[in-house]
Design an enzyme around this catalytic site. Structure first.
Site, PDB file in Angstrom:
ATOM      1  N   ASP A  80       0.822  -1.846  -0.214  1.00  0.00           N
ATOM      2  CA  ASP A  80       0.235   0.224  -0.106  1.00  0.00           C
ATOM      3  C   ASP A  80       1.435   1.078   0.029  1.00  0.00           C
ATOM      4  O   ASP A  80       2.020   1.778   0.244  1.00  0.00           O
ATOM      5  CB  ASP A  80      -0.612  -0.039   1.270  1.00  0.00           C
ATOM      6  CG  ASP A  80      -1.047  -0.449   2.448  1.00  0.00           C
ATOM      7  OD1 ASP A  80       0.985  -0.688   2.853  1.00  0.00           O
ATOM      8  OD2 ASP A  80      -1.240  -0.508   3.336  1.00  0.00           O
TER       9      ASP A  80
ATOM     10  N   ASN B 142      -8.885  -0.703  12.767  1.00  0.00           N
ATOM     11  CA  ASN B 142     -10.685  -0.465  12.574  1.00  0.00           C
ATOM     12  C   ASN B 142     -10.514  -1.787  11.651  1.00  0.00           C
ATOM     13  O   ASN B 142     -11.632  -2.444  10.900  1.00  0.00           O
ATOM     14  CB  ASN B 142     -10.616   0.209  11.611  1.00  0.00           C
ATOM     15  CG  ASN B 142      -9.281   0.627  10.453  1.00  0.00           C
ATOM     16  OD1 ASN B 142      -8.870  -0.206  10.150  1.00  0.00           O
ATOM     17  ND2 ASN B 142     -10.131   1.434   8.962  1.00  0.00           N
TER      18      ASN B 142
ATOM     19  N   HIS C 275      -8.873  -3.086   8.900  1.00  0.00           N
ATOM     20  CA  HIS C 275      -7.365  -3.200   7.704  1.00  0.00           C
ATOM     21  C   HIS C 275      -6.498  -4.219   7.606  1.00  0.00           C
ATOM     22  O   HIS C 275      -6.365  -4.592   8.395  1.00  0.00           O
ATOM     23  CB  HIS C 275      -7.696  -1.565   7.058  1.00  0.00           C
ATOM     24  CG  HIS C 275      -6.256  -1.174   7.427  1.00  0.00           C
ATOM     25  ND1 HIS C 275      -6.690   0.132   7.932  1.00  0.00           N
ATOM     26  CD2 HIS C 275      -5.618  -1.652   8.425  1.00  0.00           C
ATOM     27  CE1 HIS C 275      -5.738   0.162   8.116  1.00  0.00           C
ATOM     28  NE2 HIS C 275      -4.763  -0.896   8.780  1.00  0.00           N
TER      29      HIS C 275
ATOM     30  N   GLU D 283     -10.064  -0.660   3.863  1.00  0.00           N
ATOM     31  CA  GLU D 283     -10.725  -0.083   4.819  1.00  0.00           C
ATOM     32  C   GLU D 283     -12.253  -0.904   4.549  1.00  0.00           C
ATOM     33  O   GLU D 283     -12.537  -1.153   3.490  1.00  0.00           O
ATOM     34  CB  GLU D 283     -11.294   1.424   5.031  1.00  0.00           C
ATOM     35  CG  GLU D 283      -9.199   2.030   4.400  1.00  0.00           C
ATOM     36  CD  GLU D 283      -8.786   2.539   5.751  1.00  0.00           C
ATOM     37  OE1 GLU D 283      -8.680   1.472   6.777  1.00  0.00           O
ATOM     38  OE2 GLU D 283      -8.570   3.458   6.831  1.00  0.00           O
TER      39      GLU D 283
END
Ligand code: F6R
Length: 244
Positions: A70, A138, A140, A145
């Site tokens: 990423d 969260n 991810h 996401e």
């Protein structure tokens, strides 16, 4: 598809060693491997452990290729926040992997077309042998996401509030965190021949339990590791597993 192999370890040093053993096994089993390595804090100790093995002559990285997992968008060349730079400092240089063996994610031009081409090229080259992943608070994986579905492709994303807050510790403040990114998609990650997921610290307690014990679904992208194609090893430290 099999249940993830869960290893709960006492501390950061054991997490680093257990993770490094998995990576070394993959590299030793087949010298020509394609690895997608996470940046972030969790794997840093493991990369240092691997670098020591490499320096001692115990880990030959001559056949290792890297795929970027990423990257933030909207940065100027040379920006200190580039995740490529983080990967360069923690993985590429310490393991003597030169830039020619790295597939970099696209960050400018027609990104939709470039991301689709990236997936096509990676697929044509046989995909990923080992995805080294961290877990967002969260849920991810990479920057997939929530909500992200299991078939999601490499693409641009808007980072969520949670991720911007969590990434503030890397760069100073929330205002320093880029708001957009490009990420390998879950489809590519879940197709990897092997996944190594590293989770550390009490702040990950609730989410690691949800990911491994709650319902599988797009609200917790990491839960999809339980439906991954290849073998999955999750190394969790005691603080994350027990929440203390
Ligand atoms: C970074 C990445 C992220 C991190 C995750 C955990 O390349 O892909 O998914 O792995 O946000 O970050 P740390 O390890 O800093 O808690």
């Amino acid at each position: 598809m099999a249940d993830p192999h869960l290893m709960v370890v006492d501390d950061a040093a054991r997490l680093a060693r257990a993770g490094a053993d998995v990576v070394a096994d993959v590299v030793h089993a087949d010298g020509h491997v394609t690895i997608a390595p996470a940046t972030g804090d969790t794997p840093v100790g493991m990369y240092a452990d691997l670098a020591e093995r490499h320096a001692r002559g115990d880990l030959d990285t001559g056949g290792v290729s890297i795929v970027q997992l990423d990257e933030y968008l909207g940065l100027e060349p040379g920006d200190r926040r580039a995740l490529y730079g983080w990967m360069d400092r923690t993985v590429l240089r310490p393991l003597s992997i030169d830039a020619g063996r790295v597939s970099r994610l696209p960050t400018d031009g027609d990104l939709d077309a470039a991301c689709a081409a990236f997936d096509r090229d990676l697929g044509a080259r046989g995909g990923i042998d080992l995805a080294i992943l961290g877990l967002g608070t969260n849920g991810h994986l990479g920057f997939n996401e929530p909500p992200s579905d299991a078939a999601s492709a490499t693409r641009t994303v808007d980072l969520t509030r949670d991720t911007i807050e969590a990434n503030a510790r890397y760069w100073g403040s929330e205002g320093d965190v880029p708001t957009r990114a490009v990420t390998l998609g879950l489809r590519t990650l879940l197709d990897a021949r092997r996944i190594l997921l590293l989770v550390a610290g009490a702040s990950k307690h609730a989410i690691v339990r949800r990911a491994l014990e709650g319902p599988v679904g797009e609200d917790v992208p990491a839960s999809f590791v339980r439906e991954a194609r290849g073998s999955v090893t999750v190394v969790v430290d005691h603080a994350a597993w027990e929440g203390e």
